[in-house]
Design a protein around this motif. Structure first.
Motif, PDB file in Angstrom:
ATOM      1  N   LYS A 103      63.882  75.032  71.862  1.00 15.75           N
ATOM      2  CA  LYS A 103      64.943  76.018  71.669  1.00 15.75           C
ATOM      3  C   LYS A 103      66.131  75.888  72.615  1.00 15.75           C
ATOM      4  N   ASP A 104      66.181  74.836  73.401  1.00 13.40           N
ATOM      5  CA  ASP A 104      67.325  74.697  74.303  1.00 13.40           C
ATOM      6  C   ASP A 104      68.450  73.923  73.616  1.00 13.40           C
ATOM      7  N   GLU A 105      69.633  74.035  74.176  1.00 15.87           N
ATOM      8  CA  GLU A 105      70.826  73.447  73.573  1.00 15.87           C
ATOM      9  C   GLU A 105      70.753  71.925  73.451  1.00 15.87           C
ATOM     10  N   SER A 106      70.076  71.280  74.361  1.00 15.34           N
ATOM     11  CA  SER A 106      70.046  69.818  74.352  1.00 15.34           C
ATOM     12  C   SER A 106      68.781  69.262  73.695  1.00 15.34           C
ATOM     13  N   ARG A 107      68.080  70.095  72.976  1.00 17.70           N
ATOM     14  CA  ARG A 107      66.835  69.658  72.332  1.00 17.70           C
ATOM     15  C   ARG A 107      67.122  68.519  71.352  1.00 17.70           C
ATOM     16  N   PHE A 108      66.268  67.508  71.377  1.00 16.11           N
ATOM     17  CA  PHE A 108      66.359  66.435  70.392  1.00 16.11           C
ATOM     18  C   PHE A 108      65.065  66.416  69.589  1.00 16.11           C
ATOM     19  N   PHE A 109      65.129  65.803  68.430  1.00 12.82           N
ATOM     20  CA  PHE A 109      63.986  65.721  67.534  1.00 12.82           C
ATOM     21  C   PHE A 109      63.850  64.288  67.039  1.00 12.82           C
ATOM     22  N   TYR A 110      62.622  63.802  67.014  1.00 12.99           N
ATOM     23  CA  TYR A 110      62.372  62.496  66.421  1.00 12.99           C
ATOM     24  C   TYR A 110      62.477  62.632  64.906  1.00 12.99           C
ATOM     25  N   GLY A 111      62.771  61.519  64.248  1.00 11.91           N
ATOM     26  CA  GLY A 111      62.692  61.487  62.801  1.00 11.91           C
ATOM     27  C   GLY A 111      61.230  61.586  62.392  1.00 11.91           C
ATOM     28  N   GLY A 112      60.959  61.332  61.136  1.00 13.48           N
ATOM     29  CA  GLY A 112      59.588  61.477  60.676  1.00 13.48           C
ATOM     30  C   GLY A 112      59.219  60.521  59.561  1.00 13.48           C
ATOM     31  N   LYS A 113      58.154  60.920  58.832  1.00 12.98           N
ATOM     32  CA  LYS A 113      57.578  60.063  57.798  1.00 12.98           C
ATOM     33  C   LYS A 113      58.206  60.252  56.426  1.00 12.98           C
ATOM     34  N   SER A 114      58.678  61.448  56.137  1.00 16.49           N
ATOM     35  CA  SER A 114      59.315  61.703  54.837  1.00 16.49           C
ATOM     36  C   SER A 114      60.130  62.982  54.937  1.00 16.49           C
ATOM     37  N   SER A 115      61.136  63.098  54.088  1.00 13.65           N
ATOM     38  CA  SER A 115      61.966  64.300  54.113  1.00 13.65           C
ATOM     39  C   SER A 115      62.274  64.745  52.693  1.00 13.65           C
ATOM     40  N   VAL A 116      62.581  66.032  52.569  1.00 15.82           N
ATOM     41  CA  VAL A 116      62.898  66.623  51.273  1.00 15.82           C
ATOM     42  C   VAL A 116      64.121  67.517  51.438  1.00 15.82           C
ATOM     43  N   VAL A 117      65.121  67.322  50.580  1.00 15.89           N
ATOM     44  CA  VAL A 117      66.270  68.210  50.547  1.00 15.89           C
ATOM     45  C   VAL A 117      65.894  69.399  49.665  1.00 15.89           C
ATOM     46  N   LEU A 118      65.947  70.587  50.241  1.00 16.91           N
ATOM     47  CA  LEU A 118      65.617  71.800  49.500  1.00 16.91           C
ATOM     48  C   LEU A 118      66.828  72.363  48.783  1.00 16.91           C
ATOM     49  N   ASN A 119      67.986  72.290  49.418  1.00 19.58           N
ATOM     50  CA  ASN A 119      69.239  72.699  48.793  1.00 19.58           C
ATOM     51  C   ASN A 119      70.404  72.170  49.620  1.00 19.58           C
ATOM     52  N   THR A 120      71.573  72.171  49.037  1.00 18.41           N
ATOM     53  CA  THR A 120      72.745  71.634  49.734  1.00 18.41           C
ATOM     54  C   THR A 120      73.787  72.708  50.020  1.00 18.41           C
ATOM     55  N   GLU A 121      73.415  73.959  49.857  1.00 16.55           N
ATOM     56  CA  GLU A 121      74.311  75.072  50.194  1.00 16.55           C
ATOM     57  C   GLU A 121      74.106  75.441  51.656  1.00 16.55           C
ATOM     58  N   PRO A 122      75.132  75.371  52.473  1.00 11.97           N
ATOM     59  CA  PRO A 122      74.962  75.781  53.870  1.00 11.97           C
ATOM     60  C   PRO A 122      74.763  77.292  53.968  1.00 11.97           C
ATOM     61  N   ILE A 123      74.164  77.709  55.049  1.00 13.00           N
ATOM     62  CA  ILE A 123      73.985  79.133  55.324  1.00 13.00           C
ATOM     63  C   ILE A 123      75.269  79.657  55.949  1.00 13.00           C
ATOM     64  N   SER A 124      75.742  80.783  55.497  1.00 14.19           N
ATOM     65  CA  SER A 124      76.918  81.399  56.091  1.00 14.19           C
ATOM     66  C   SER A 124      76.588  81.807  57.530  1.00 14.19           C
ATOM     67  N   THR A 125      77.336  81.264  58.461  1.00  9.17           N
ATOM     68  CA  THR A 125      77.098  81.596  59.868  1.00  9.17           C
ATOM     69  C   THR A 125      77.255  83.104  60.085  1.00  9.17           C
ATOM     70  N   ASN A 126      78.282  83.699  59.496  1.00  7.94           N
ATOM     71  CA  ASN A 126      78.487  85.141  59.639  1.00  7.94           C
ATOM     72  C   ASN A 126      77.348  85.928  59.042  1.00  7.94           C
ATOM     73  N   GLN A 127      76.878  85.543  57.860  1.00  2.00           N
ATOM     74  CA  GLN A 127      75.775  86.242  57.211  1.00  2.00           C
ATOM     75  C   GLN A 127      74.490  86.075  58.026  1.00  2.00           C
ATOM     76  N   PHE A 128      74.283  84.867  58.552  1.00  2.00           N
ATOM     77  CA  PHE A 128      73.091  84.597  59.337  1.00  2.00           C
ATOM     78  C   PHE A 128      73.023  85.505  60.556  1.00  2.00           C
ATOM     79  N   VAL A 129      74.164  85.670  61.200  1.00  2.00           N
ATOM     80  CA  VAL A 129      74.222  86.511  62.392  1.00  2.00           C
ATOM     81  C   VAL A 129      74.015  87.962  62.006  1.00  2.00           C
TER      82      VAL A 129
END
Length: 180
Positions: free
Chosen positions: A154-180
């Protein structure tokens, strides 16, 4: 960064351009900070491609002024939760649905197995977060919503390794204002 075709939105992230095929060893881990420096803009579909084979790149949602470090964080529009057990992907997606959140990509980690599911769920915001307090608010809200997520991610500089497979669930971004 963005245009009218939301499937073509470019989200800025920082990547290590070295492809990996399994969970990185200690030699690789010791070089991440010096190699995780390439800032690039990617669509959601392109992100899904780079975190899975044949690339499986290491990435951070943050952009940094100089090297990857919390104090060098400048902005972020991609947030990730790391799940190492205690909840299934279906349970995560059901909870997201209950709260009106629509994650864009999930991917299995190198440690994933049928008996021990391990995965990451990624949220793409329509506007980058540039205020550290807002970053902390968003990540803390996600952690409260998903106490099963790895609390060390949860820190700002957190990195993540890639993985074995990925799935796109949707391509609509979340509204930052709505999220907040």
């Amino acid at each position: 960064m963005y245009n009218n075709d939301k499937t073509q939105f470019k989200y800025n992230i920082t990547i290590d351009p070295r492809p990996v095929t399994s969970k990185p060893d200690d030699d690789y881990k010791s070089t991440i900070t010096t190699n995780l420096i390439l800032q690039t803009g990617l669509t959601i579909n392109e992100f899904s491609e780079i975190v899975s084979p044949p690339k499986s790149l290491t990435w951070s949602g943050g952009l940094f002024n100089d090297t990857r470090a919390n104090q060098n964080w400048q902005q972020q529009s991609v947030f990730a939760l790391d799940f190492d057990g205690g909840i299934t992907l279906d349970q995560v997606l059901d909870r997201c649905n209950q709260f009106g959140l629509a994650p864009q990509v999930w991917y299995s980690t190198f440690s994933d197995s049928e008996t021990d599911p391990r995965f990451r769920v990624n949220f793409f915001l329509d506007q980058p977060v540039t205020d550290r307090k807002l970053f902390e608010f968003i990540i803390e809200a996600l952690m409260r919503l998903f106490p099963e997520a790895d609390p060390s991610c949860k820190d700002e500089s957190r990195f993540f390794y890639g993985g074995k497979s990925s799935v796109v669930l949707n391509t609509e971004p979340i509204s930052t204002n709505q999220f907040v």
